[in-house]
Scaffold this active site. Structure first.
Site, PDB file in Angstrom:
ATOM      1  N   ARG A  18      21.458 107.053  17.211  1.00  0.00           N
ATOM      2  CA  ARG A  18      22.612 108.003  17.963  1.00  0.00           C
ATOM      3  C   ARG A  18      23.806 107.051  17.839  1.00  0.00           C
ATOM      4  O   ARG A  18      24.833 107.729  16.956  1.00  0.00           O
ATOM      5  CB  ARG A  18      22.278 108.137  19.574  1.00  0.00           C
ATOM      6  N   ASP A  19      24.127 106.150  18.430  1.00  0.00           N
ATOM      7  CA  ASP A  19      25.241 105.332  18.335  1.00  0.00           C
ATOM      8  C   ASP A  19      25.891 104.953  16.899  1.00  0.00           C
ATOM      9  O   ASP A  19      26.921 105.119  16.684  1.00  0.00           O
ATOM     10  CB  ASP A  19      25.241 104.138  19.247  1.00  0.00           C
ATOM     11  N   HIS A 212      25.274  97.117  27.365  1.00  0.00           N
ATOM     12  CA  HIS A 212      25.651  97.745  26.020  1.00  0.00           C
ATOM     13  C   HIS A 212      26.903  96.960  25.463  1.00  0.00           C
ATOM     14  O   HIS A 212      27.927  97.229  25.794  1.00  0.00           O
ATOM     15  CB  HIS A 212      25.916  99.123  26.241  1.00  0.00           C
ATOM     16  N   HIS A 214      29.372  95.305  22.030  1.00  0.00           N
ATOM     17  CA  HIS A 214      29.603  95.262  20.946  1.00  0.00           C
ATOM     18  C   HIS A 214      30.219  93.958  20.277  1.00  0.00           C
ATOM     19  O   HIS A 214      30.526  92.978  21.156  1.00  0.00           O
ATOM     20  CB  HIS A 214      30.919  96.340  20.724  1.00  0.00           C
ATOM     21  N   CYS A 245      32.782 103.704  18.323  1.00  0.00           N
ATOM     22  CA  CYS A 245      33.417 104.917  19.247  1.00  0.00           C
ATOM     23  C   CYS A 245      34.151 105.642  18.255  1.00  0.00           C
ATOM     24  O   CYS A 245      35.483 105.087  17.995  1.00  0.00           O
ATOM     25  CB  CYS A 245      33.657 104.641  20.372  1.00  0.00           C
ATOM     26  N   ASN A 254      27.796  97.500  16.987  1.00  0.00           N
ATOM     27  CA  ASN A 254      27.121  97.215  18.090  1.00  0.00           C
ATOM     28  C   ASN A 254      26.498  95.716  18.033  1.00  0.00           C
ATOM     29  O   ASN A 254      26.546  95.326  16.775  1.00  0.00           O
ATOM     30  CB  ASN A 254      25.938  98.095  18.403  1.00  0.00           C
TER      31      ASN A 254
END
Length: 311
Positions: A18-19, A212, A214, A245, A254
Site C-alpha cells: 500500500r504505502d 510507523h 520513515h 507520502c 519507509n
C-alpha cells in the site's frame, strides 16, 4: 528453518503493497501484486497492508484494491489490512473482506487538509462513523487510527506534542481499537520518539498502537529501537524501503523491512520472519516494478559471518 508456531516478540507489519506502491509512479500489475504478497507470507509476515481504498483517478496504483484484498485473505493466519480515508472507503474495504482498517488522521492541520481535505477534528468524526459501520457490519474487524505527521510536518513545521496525544485519545474514544504514531515526513529523532510514545502509552495503555517510521534522514532504525525501549511491539515497515507520502514533499522511504528484521533478530528479539526469505521477496517486487530503486543495507551487505537466526 524458523519455527513460526512460536509466538514472536514483535509484529512487523508490512506496508509496502500500500504505502510503497502508492508512492511510486509506475503501477504494479495485479498478478505481480499477488506474487509479492505470496512471497511476503512465505517469509513469515503476519500482517500486510495490501491496499488503499481511494478513487482510482487519484491513485491508479490502487484501482484493484478490492481484488487484492480478496486474494490476500486466502492466506490463513495473516491479517489483511487496508487504508481507508473515509466512510466510502471503509464500506468498500469491509465488502472486500479486510481484517483491519487503518485511517490516516493527521495531527498537522495543513497536512490533513492537503491529504484528505478535512481538518483533524473532521477526521475524528470520520473515525466515529467508520467505527459505527464496523460495529454494525463486521464487529471482529479492527480499526486503527494512525496519527500521521506526529513528529513534524513539511507543510506546517512543528506539531505540538499535546495536539498529537489529544488527537490519538479522541480517536480511541471515537471507536478506534488503537492509535499509533507515524513519522510521515522523517522528522523524528530517538529522544522525541521516546517522549511521545511514553506519553501515548501512559494515556492509552493497551490501545496505544504501532510505530510507523520513515528513514528520510537515516534515523528510521534508531527511532524504531527508541519505540521498542518504550514498550512498542508493532512496527510498520516496507520491503526495499518503498514509500513516502504524495502530500508531504521530501518524505521518502519507509523503514526497510529487511533491515528492521535483521536488527531485531540480531538483538535476540524474535520477529517470526525468515531473513533469507524476506530478502528473496525482493525478487517479485523488482519484477513487478522494473527499474524502481530498492533500498536496504542488509540485502546488500549480507548476513555477518556465523550469524544464525534463532528459532
Amino acid at each position: 528453518m524458523l519455527n513460526h508456531s512460536s509466538q514472536p516478540d514483535v509484529l512487523i507489519s508490512e506496508v509496502g503493497p500500500r504505502d510503497g506502491l502508492q508512492s511510486v509512479k509506475a503501477t504494479m500489475s495485479t498478478a505481480d501484486k499477488f506474487k509479492w504478497i505470496d512471497a511476503l507470507v512465505a517469509a513469515g509476515v503476519r500482517e500486510i497492508e495490501v491496499a488503499s481504498f481511494v478513487p482510482a483517478r487519484l491513485l491508479p496504483q490502487m484501482a484493484d484494491a478490492a481484488e487484492v484484498v480478496k486474494y490476500a485473505t486466502r492466506h490463513p493466519n495473516v491479517t489483511v489490512m487496508a487504508l481507508v480515508p473515509n466512510l466510502r472507503g471503509a464500506q468498500a474495504a469491509l465488502a472486500a473482506g479486510a481484517h483491519k482498517l487503518t485511517m490516516p488522521v493527521s495531527a498537522s492541520r495543513a497536512h490533513s487538509l492537503a491529504n484528505v481535505r478535512k481538518t483533524p477534528e473532521d477526521m475524528v468524526e470520520e473515525v466515529r462513523a467508520i467505527a459505527r459501520l464496523r460495529d454494525e457490519l463486521a464487529p471482529a474487524v479492527k480499526l486503527e487510527a494512525g496519527i500521521s505527521t506526529a513528529f513534524g510536518c513539511t507543510l506546517q513545521g512543528e506539531v505540538a506534542e499535546d495536539d498529537v496525544i489529544r488527537l490519538a485519545t479522541l480517536c480511541v474514544q471515537a471507536g478506534a481499537n488503537e492509535s499509533g504514531l507515524s513519522d510521515t515526513v522523517g522528522y523524528a529523532n530517538p529522544a522525541q520518539v521516546r517522549r511521545l510514545f511514553r506519553r501515548l502509552r501512559q494515556e492509552l495503555g493497551e490501545h496505544a498502537g504501532a510505530a510507523h517510521m520513515h528513514n528520510t534522514r537515516g534515523l528510521g532504525l534508531a527511532n524504531c529501537l527508541a519505540a521498542w525501549d518504550e514498550g512498542v511491539r508493532t512496527f510498520d515497515s516496507s520491503l526495499g524501503g518503498l514509500g513516502g507520502c504524495p502530500y508531504a514533499p521530501g518524505a521518502s522511504g519507509n523503514v526497510v523491512t529487511e533491515d528492521l528484521v535483521f536488527m531485531f533478530e540480531a538483538m535476540g528479539v524474535r520477529t517470526g520472519i525468515d531473513l533469507a526469505k524476506i530478502v528473496a521477496a525482493r525478487e517479485p517486487l523488482a519484477v513487478g516494478l522494473p527499474g524502481e530503486a530498492l533500498y536496504g543495507m542488509t540485502p546488500d551487505a549480507g548476513l555477518p559471518k556465523g550469524f544464525a537466526q534463532q528459532p
